[in-house]
Design a protein around this motif. Structure first.
Motif, PDB file in Angstrom:
ATOM      1  N   PRO A 210       0.803  -1.218   0.000  1.00 21.97           N
ATOM      2  CA  PRO A 210       0.000   0.000   0.000  1.00 21.97           C
ATOM      3  C   PRO A 210       0.842   1.276   0.000  1.00 21.97           C
ATOM      4  CG  PRO A 210      -0.221  -1.197   2.087  1.00 21.97           C
ATOM      5  CD  PRO A 210       0.553  -2.075   1.155  1.00 21.97           C
ATOM      6  N   ALA A 211       2.017   1.239   0.611  1.00 19.37           N
ATOM      7  CA  ALA A 211       2.784   2.475   0.736  1.00 19.37           C
ATOM      8  C   ALA A 211       3.596   2.786  -0.513  1.00 19.37           C
ATOM      9  CB  ALA A 211       3.707   2.395   1.952  1.00 19.37           C
ATOM     10  N   PHE A 215       5.486  -4.849  -5.727  1.00 14.77           N
ATOM     11  CA  PHE A 215       4.754  -6.113  -5.739  1.00 14.77           C
ATOM     12  C   PHE A 215       5.529  -7.167  -4.969  1.00 14.77           C
ATOM     13  CE2 PHE A 215       3.114  -3.834  -9.395  1.00 14.77           C
ATOM     14  CZ  PHE A 215       1.779  -3.870  -9.074  1.00 14.77           C
ATOM     15  N   ILE A 218       5.153 -12.286  -5.608  1.00 18.36           N
ATOM     16  CA  ILE A 218       4.318 -12.613  -6.761  1.00 18.36           C
ATOM     17  C   ILE A 218       4.903 -13.740  -7.600  1.00 18.36           C
ATOM     18  CG2 ILE A 218       3.095 -10.432  -6.991  1.00 18.36           C
ATOM     19  CD1 ILE A 218       5.231  -9.620  -8.994  1.00 18.36           C
ATOM     20  N   TYR A 225      -0.461 -10.327  -8.662  1.00 16.79           N
ATOM     21  CA  TYR A 225      -0.281  -8.878  -8.538  1.00 16.79           C
ATOM     22  C   TYR A 225      -1.380  -8.256  -7.683  1.00 16.79           C
ATOM     23  CZ  TYR A 225       3.493  -8.143 -11.909  1.00 16.79           C
ATOM     24  OH  TYR A 225       4.705  -8.124 -12.546  1.00 16.79           O
ATOM     25  N   THR A 472      -1.867  -0.629   5.831  1.00 16.93           N
ATOM     26  CA  THR A 472      -2.180   0.679   5.259  1.00 16.93           C
ATOM     27  C   THR A 472      -2.401   1.724   6.348  1.00 16.93           C
ATOM     28  OG1 THR A 472      -3.268  -0.456   3.453  1.00 16.93           O
ATOM     29  CG2 THR A 472      -3.732   1.876   3.680  1.00 16.93           C
ATOM     30  N   TYR A 475       0.754   2.720   8.350  1.00 17.98           N
ATOM     31  CA  TYR A 475       1.617   3.597   7.551  1.00 17.98           C
ATOM     32  C   TYR A 475       1.013   5.002   7.467  1.00 17.98           C
ATOM     33  CZ  TYR A 475       2.465   5.710   2.950  1.00 17.98           C
ATOM     34  OH  TYR A 475       2.669   6.592   1.920  1.00 17.98           O
ATOM     35  N   GLN A 476      -0.304   5.064   7.213  1.00 19.99           N
ATOM     36  CA  GLN A 476      -0.936   6.383   7.082  1.00 19.99           C
ATOM     37  C   GLN A 476      -0.914   7.134   8.410  1.00 19.99           C
ATOM     38  OE1 GLN A 476      -4.793   5.625   5.398  1.00 19.99           O
ATOM     39  NE2 GLN A 476      -3.989   5.337   3.341  1.00 19.99           N
ATOM     40  N   GLN A 479       2.406   8.577   8.944  1.00 18.57           N
ATOM     41  CA  GLN A 479       2.616   9.690   8.030  1.00 18.57           C
ATOM     42  C   GLN A 479       1.882  10.950   8.510  1.00 18.57           C
ATOM     43  OE1 GLN A 479       4.199   9.875   4.715  1.00 18.57           O
ATOM     44  NE2 GLN A 479       5.298   8.206   5.679  1.00 18.57           N
ATOM     45  N   PHE A 480       0.649  10.782   8.958  1.00 19.60           N
ATOM     46  CA  PHE A 480      -0.171  11.947   9.297  1.00 19.60           C
ATOM     47  C   PHE A 480       0.159  12.507  10.673  1.00 19.60           C
ATOM     48  CE2 PHE A 480      -3.584  10.188   6.327  1.00 19.60           C
ATOM     49  CZ  PHE A 480      -3.207  11.030   5.306  1.00 19.60           C
TER      50      PHE A 480
ATOM     51  N   ARG B 186       3.494  16.160   0.150  1.00 17.43           N
ATOM     52  CA  ARG B 186       3.792  14.781   0.512  1.00 17.43           C
ATOM     53  C   ARG B 186       2.587  13.921   0.123  1.00 17.43           C
ATOM     54  NH1 ARG B 186       4.401  12.850   6.569  1.00 17.43           N
ATOM     55  NH2 ARG B 186       2.800  14.440   6.663  1.00 17.43           N
ATOM     56  N   HIS B 187       2.857  12.849  -0.589  1.00 19.45           N
ATOM     57  CA  HIS B 187       1.766  11.977  -1.023  1.00 19.45           C
ATOM     58  C   HIS B 187       1.710  10.764  -0.100  1.00 19.45           C
ATOM     59  CE1 HIS B 187       1.088  14.081  -4.890  1.00 19.45           C
ATOM     60  NE2 HIS B 187       2.328  14.468  -4.644  1.00 19.45           N
ATOM     61  N   VAL B 188       0.601  10.627   0.611  1.00 24.39           N
ATOM     62  CA  VAL B 188       0.412   9.466   1.473  1.00 24.39           C
ATOM     63  C   VAL B 188      -0.438   8.462   0.696  1.00 24.39           C
ATOM     64  CG1 VAL B 188      -0.528   8.637   3.636  1.00 24.39           C
ATOM     65  CG2 VAL B 188       0.661  10.821   3.554  1.00 24.39           C
ATOM     66  N   PHE B 189       0.133   7.288   0.471  1.00 22.51           N
ATOM     67  CA  PHE B 189      -0.499   6.339  -0.436  1.00 22.51           C
ATOM     68  C   PHE B 189      -1.438   5.378   0.304  1.00 22.51           C
ATOM     69  CE2 PHE B 189       3.609   7.426  -2.409  1.00 22.51           C
ATOM     70  CZ  PHE B 189       3.101   8.065  -3.519  1.00 22.51           C
ATOM     71  N   GLY B 190      -2.106   4.536  -0.462  1.00 15.82           N
ATOM     72  CA  GLY B 190      -2.915   3.471   0.120  1.00 15.82           C
ATOM     73  C   GLY B 190      -4.384   3.836   0.270  1.00 15.82           C
ATOM     74  N   TYR B 362       9.893   8.158  -5.293  1.00 16.90           N
ATOM     75  CA  TYR B 362       8.839   7.366  -4.657  1.00 16.90           C
ATOM     76  C   TYR B 362       9.138   5.871  -4.630  1.00 16.90           C
ATOM     77  CZ  TYR B 362       6.392  11.751  -4.969  1.00 16.90           C
ATOM     78  OH  TYR B 362       6.055  13.065  -4.814  1.00 16.90           O
ATOM     79  N   ARG B 365       9.043   0.847  -8.692  1.00 18.01           N
ATOM     80  CA  ARG B 365       9.709   0.023  -9.709  1.00 18.01           C
ATOM     81  C   ARG B 365       8.606  -0.695 -10.452  1.00 18.01           C
ATOM     82  NH1 ARG B 365      13.987  -2.980  -6.040  1.00 18.01           N
ATOM     83  NH2 ARG B 365      12.350  -2.605  -4.523  1.00 18.01           N
ATOM     84  N   GLY B 367       6.281  -2.991 -12.125  1.00 18.57           N
ATOM     85  CA  GLY B 367       6.145  -4.420 -12.367  1.00 18.57           C
ATOM     86  C   GLY B 367       7.103  -5.284 -11.591  1.00 18.57           C
ATOM     87  N   GLU B 368       7.815  -4.729 -10.619  1.00 19.17           N
ATOM     88  CA  GLU B 368       8.733  -5.586  -9.865  1.00 19.17           C
ATOM     89  C   GLU B 368       8.157  -5.899  -8.506  1.00 19.17           C
ATOM     90  OE1 GLU B 368      12.802  -4.272  -9.662  1.00 19.17           O
ATOM     91  OE2 GLU B 368      12.713  -3.701 -11.753  1.00 19.17           O
TER      92      GLU B 368
END
Lengths: 684, 368
Positions: A210-211, A215, A218, A225, A472, A475-476, A479-480, B186-190, B362, B365, B367-368
């Protein structure tokens, strides 16, 4: 009700809340009007249509709201809003009611919301008490559904600020609370239970991180994926081991002589546990209303609560009716709760809600604050529909409970091909790929072994379901809020709840290994070798996962690596117990050692072999052609039925699958044959 | 909704518009193609219930109504691999007979533009029959001190946080936008979707966000009125020549190019702007495309284009379209072709630049 921690610009919500209170009189008026509008013949007819479709797709494992919606969408055009909403709500409201049939009767989770029901519902069916379990489940579902509608009525106007109180930090703590149920579900050996949970966490972290989007694990398969779908995991770990087990016995599912006291007793059982049912409804509603946790843990949390709060005579895992009442109350109530974030924020709280949201958009209704403002009448017709649909659905199911429970009297070898076809059909609903079937088979083998060696599969499932959320939100939250998130009041409250849940859980534990658990497992070195080897194999899986994790960036690696390390520690604890501890130690278990030749059991892998044959056939000929060969082969060679009944059963199964595929506009996965030549549908 | 329209008025309106549309179309195409008795599969490489699925299910009955011969149109979901699986299957299997359509989305275009190893399809092998544009608005919180779009300069040295669905998702567009503008974001993902991001904004966890137009109107506009959000700019739209213009839904809001100039004092050009622009085109003006294999005969394509044009006049379509499509019009012909080209091509050096930036900053990669 002002939020007590700093929020940069949330001030308006408090004001809105206060402003909402004088509106209650006007709101009550809207509420009554909505009911009056709804109670017309036409609206009720459409609701009945939705309820019927919902009950049907709920009965078939793997099909849920998504399949139901695609069946109903053609009707949506030109319908008025109230009828259309009644129909859609009718559909989503009753799926957790009718999914109980396959959970109780066959041990196949009818949907992700009914997995916990299997734990006690299926043992009840095997004891010949299917009708009792079903009727207790349906009346619990009805109460849950009505409770959900009631909560929705009271809270919809003031729910916005309450929902906004749950930030990523609180959501992370909620996932921890969910994971605390592992303590209840860990079975006889805590080390095994935690190791099983880690297996689930690792399976759940296959695919994109998520961060960072990296992948993980896999192995070069495109299929992995996206991770392994929930349906496949649920069926692999619960349905396949049961089918394999039943096929060994060559008897009907119900072992007892009579079907047991019918639905009257189920109703009395429910009444005796009505407070449990109410508490679980409340739990279900709350979890549904909090966006982000997802509907697939609510049944486990309710089940865990039932175990923790039971003081008298617990028989959980071996057919305790409270283990049916709790999850069934919660999963219907959850739909009511889940409607809150769906309508107020456009955030679907469960899979069915995503579908409902799509339906709303097709009707031209945009979710948002207007649902409790200008569009309040729409909201209230939704709520009334929810209440009425739940009563309708439970009523219909109660009527069907007694006749359908007779299925458990049918010799299993005749039922088996239908069930195998059904779970395969259900599994490839997940991504409509042959790989779904391969994954189902692989996880099924793991499930069979876990069952044999007493590794708790529910603990694995909880880990699997919560892994993505746990990672997720953690991690969020960091971050926040940085690490300061641990001092937020909501976080502290949830942390205390989690600790309480663990303590209670360790006191009352579910033992689904049942009567075989009393067997003194492994006297000689030779006899204990299989379970030691299995534990070593799991340890090797942890090592492999750790190695894979270490190949990623810090953010992509930290979660699976930590899980794998904990898993390895558990294996390190477990192995000495398995190797050196005295016979009868709680960690040691091998169901095969209890098998004696006079029980007349067939080989352990026979059932798996037949499933593997169907999967292999699908890979070569495509699913439909393989099914047409599999049915007569199984019935003639394995069940030893005569030619005519075998032909009739094959034809009916082929017809039903064809009808479903046509109705859902489904293409079956390709086999080698389809790669090389053009074949007409359904073979294409 | 439709119940408010009288039947006679509705039919009259439809007939008038239909005649108008029919006259402008080549009649020969209409006459020679008939799908009578056929089943047309509209492949959607996403799960049911999502945006693309809803879009296709919205359009399918109208297509059925207006295609010659009234074939059955079914939506077939082939989800997986962030839509690459369904597109791969389509590339391998579809025949140029007009019986299978593919509905793509920005999430199908992006991996293609980024050379994701999972991609085994090529937009050059396909022809566009319809394009469905969309747009969105970027907004911030008044806590940043910004009270109006002109004051975007105040963001220049502030720490911004954005709730992102992932660096290679549609949220690549805001990522490249903030990057080009030199904002410290800052981009927080998920996050699971834009509505998920909006709720993080309402909770105060992030201070900059964007919503697609219809979600902006129904969910953010009330926040703006309550003084809890300030719009900054719209992504903008592309005119018939592919030039960036203001979004017709938000004529009073500057588009990204204008905001860029206000903030940086530079004209909207240069490699970072161009990189942004390539993905913006694929993600918004050309977000949803209906394609068929290139070898599909022209008269079949023309029949589809006629059907898509005809449905726009249908009152049922008009009454329900806003919730599904926002305020944008689905386009065919040269206009769709322009959007298709803008949304599916990128200069190799720009691609490398974006891929390197994603890897460097960020850790992406592909497809890895």
């Amino acid at each position: 009700m002002r939020l007590s921690y700093p929020i940069a610009h949330g001030g308006g919500d408090g004001r809105r809340l206060v402003a909402a209170i004088p509106r209650i009189a006007a709101v009550a008026d809207t509420l009554i009007n909505a009911l009056a509008t709804l109670l017309t013949f036409q609206h009720m007819l459409y609701m009945l249509l939705g309820v019927s479709v919902g009950l049907t797709v709920g009965v078939i494992p793997g099909l849920g709201g998504i399949a139901g919606l695609s069946l109903l969408v053609p009707f949506l055009y030109g319908m008025d809003e109230v009828s259309a909403l009644a129909m859609l709500i009718g559909l989503v409201a009753v799926i957790p009611t009718s999914d109980t049939f396959s959970s109780v009767l066959m041990g196949i989770p009818g949907s992700s919301a009914s997995q916990a029901t299997v734990l006690d519902g299926f043992p009840l069916a095997r004891q010949g008490q299917a009708a009792r379990a079903l009727s207790a489940a349906f009346v619990s579902s009805m109460l849950g559904g009505l409770f959900g509608a009631l909560v929705l009525t009271g809270f919809v106007v003031i729910a916005r600020p309450l929902i906004l109180m749950f930030g990523s930090a609180e959501l992370f703590m909620l996932t921890l609370f969910g994971l605390s149920m592992v303590a209840v579900l860990a079975g006889r050996s805590l080390a095994k239970g935690l190791a099983a949970c880690v297996v689930g966490l690792l399976i759940g972290s296959i695919g994109g991180s998520p961060a960072t989007g990296e992948f993980r694990m896999i192995m070069g398969f495109d299929y992995l994926y996206d991770g392994i779908p929930l349906v496949v995991v649920g069926l692999g770990f619960f349905a396949i081991p049961e089918i394999a087990d039943l096929l060994r016995r060559n008897a009907a599912i119900a072992e007892g002589s009579a079907l047991g006291s019918g639905w009257g007793q189920g109703l009395r059982d429910w009444w005796r546990n009505v407070f449990l049912s109410l508490r679980c409804s409340g739990l279900g509603c709350m979890i549904g209303a909090i966006p982000g946790l997802g509907g697939s843990v609510v049944d486990w949390i309710a089940y865990g609560h039932a175990v923790q709060s039971t003081k008298t005579d617990p028989k959980f895992g071996q057919g305790d009716i409270r283990g049916v009442v709790a999850p069934e109350s919660a999963n219907n109530a959850m739909q009511g709760g889940a409607l809150l974030p769906t309508m107020l924020f456009g955030i679907p709280g469960s899979g069915s809600m995503a579908v409902f949201l799509g339906g709303m958009v097709l009707l031209g209704i945009e979710p948002g604050p207007a649902m409790v403002g200008a569009d309040l009448d729409i909201t209230y017709s939704v709520i009334w529909s929810l209440a009425i649909a739940n009563v309708m659905g439970a009523g219909i199911c109660l009527m069907l409970a007694q006749p359908i429970a007779r299925l458990t009297r049918v010799p299993f070898q005749v039922l088996a091909p239908f069930m195998i076809a059904l779970i395969c059909f259900a599994a490839f609903q997940a991504t409509r790929d042959l790989a779904d079937l391969v994954a189902l088979l692989a996880l099924g083998v793991l499930g069979v072994l876990m069952k044999r060696f007493g590794w708790p599969r529910p603990a694995l499932l909880i880990g699997y379901v919560l892994a993505p959320q746990a990672e997720t939100y953690f991690y969020q939250a960091v971050q926040f809020y940085d690490w300061g998130f641990v001092t937020r009041p909501g976080v502290i409250i949830l942390a205390l709840l989690t600790v309480a849940s663990v303590v209670l859980g360790l006191r009352n534990r579910v033992d689904e290994t049942g009567s075989a658990g009393s067997v003194e497992a492994g006297g000689t070195d030779r006899q204990r070798l299989p379970q030691v080897l299995f534990a070593v194999a799991i340890g090797l899986f942890f090592l492999w996962a750790l190695r894979d994790a270490l190949g990623h960036s810090f953010l992509g690696m930290i979660f699976p690596a930590s899980a794998a390390v904990i898993g390895l520690a558990m294996i390190a604890l477990l192995l000495p117990q398995l190797v050196t501890a005295a016979p009868g130690h709680k960690a040691r278990f091998d169901a095969e050692l209890a098998v004696t030749p006079d029980q007349g059991l067939a080989g352990m892998w026979g059932g798996i072999g037949w499933i593997a044959a169907l999967v292999a056939g699908s890979a070569v000929l495509g699913f439909y052609a393989a099914l047409l060969l599999f049915f007569p082969a199984f019935l003639l060679l394995r069940a030893r039925t005569r030619l005519v009944p075998a032909a009739l059963m094959t034809a009916s199964a082929a017809g039903v699958v064809l009808l479903l595929a046509w109705a859902l506009s489904l293409n079956f996965p390709y086999g080698l044959a389809q790669e090389h030549m053009a074949l007409p549908w359904p073979f294409s | 909704m439709s119940k408010n329209l009288g039947i006679t008025r509705r039919t009259g309106l439809a007939m008038a518009l239909w005649t108008g549309v029919a006259l402008t179309l080549p009649m020969s195409a209409q006459a020679s193609v008939s799908f009578e008795g056929e089943t047309i599969e509209w492949i959607i490489p996403f799960s049911p219930g999502g945006g693309s699925d809803t879009w296709a299910r919205f359009n399918a009955p109208f297509l059925q109504k207006y295609l010659p011969g009234n074939p059955t149109v079914v939506v077939v979901n082939e989800p997986g691999g962030g839509s690459t699986k369904g597109a791969n299957l389509y590339a391998a299997r579809a025949k140029p007979d007009g019986l299978q359509l593919l509905g793509t989305s920005g999430s199908t275009q992006f991996p293609y533009l980024l050379n994701d190893p999972r991609v085994r399809y090529d937009y050059q092998d396909w022809k566009v029959v319809m394009a469905s544009p969309t747009g969105g608005v970027v907004y911030t919180t008044p806590a940043t001190g910004v009270t109006a779009p002109e004051e975007i300069g105040k963001l220049a040295d502030q720490k911004l946080t954005y709730a992102s669905q992932g660096a290679t998702s549609l949220d690549l567009v805001p990522l490249l936008a903030f990057e080009a503008m030199g904002l410290d974001a800052r981009h927080v993902f998920g996050f699971q979707g834009r509505s998920d991001g909006r709720i993080a904004f309402e909770r105060g966890e992030v201070n900059i966000d964007y919503q697609t137009s219809s979600a902006y109107i129904s969910n953010v506009q009330p926040l703006v009125e309550a003084g809890q959000a300030v719009p900054l700019f719209s992504w903008g739209a592309l005119d018939e020549d592919g030039v960036l213009v203001r979004d017709p839904t938000f004529p009073d809001l500057p588009h990204f190019g204008e905001a860029y100039e206000t903030l940086t004092g530079q004209p909207a050009e240069g490699p970072e702007f161009d990189a942004y622009f390539a993905f913006f085109a694929a993600g918004f003006p050309a977000q949803k495309l209906v394609v068929v294999p290139s070898e599909t005969p022209d008269e079949i394509v023309a029949a589809y284009e006629a059907a898509f044009e005809a449905m726009k006049a249908d009152p049922e379509y008009q009454s329900a379209k806003e919730a599904v499509l926002g305020t944008y019009e689905q386009v065919t012909g040269p206009q769709a072709q322009t959007l298709f080209e803008r949304g599916t091509t990128i200069a190799p050096e720009l691609r490398d630049q974006v891929v390197e930036m994603l890897a460097g900053e960020y850790g992406v990669r592909l497809g890895e």
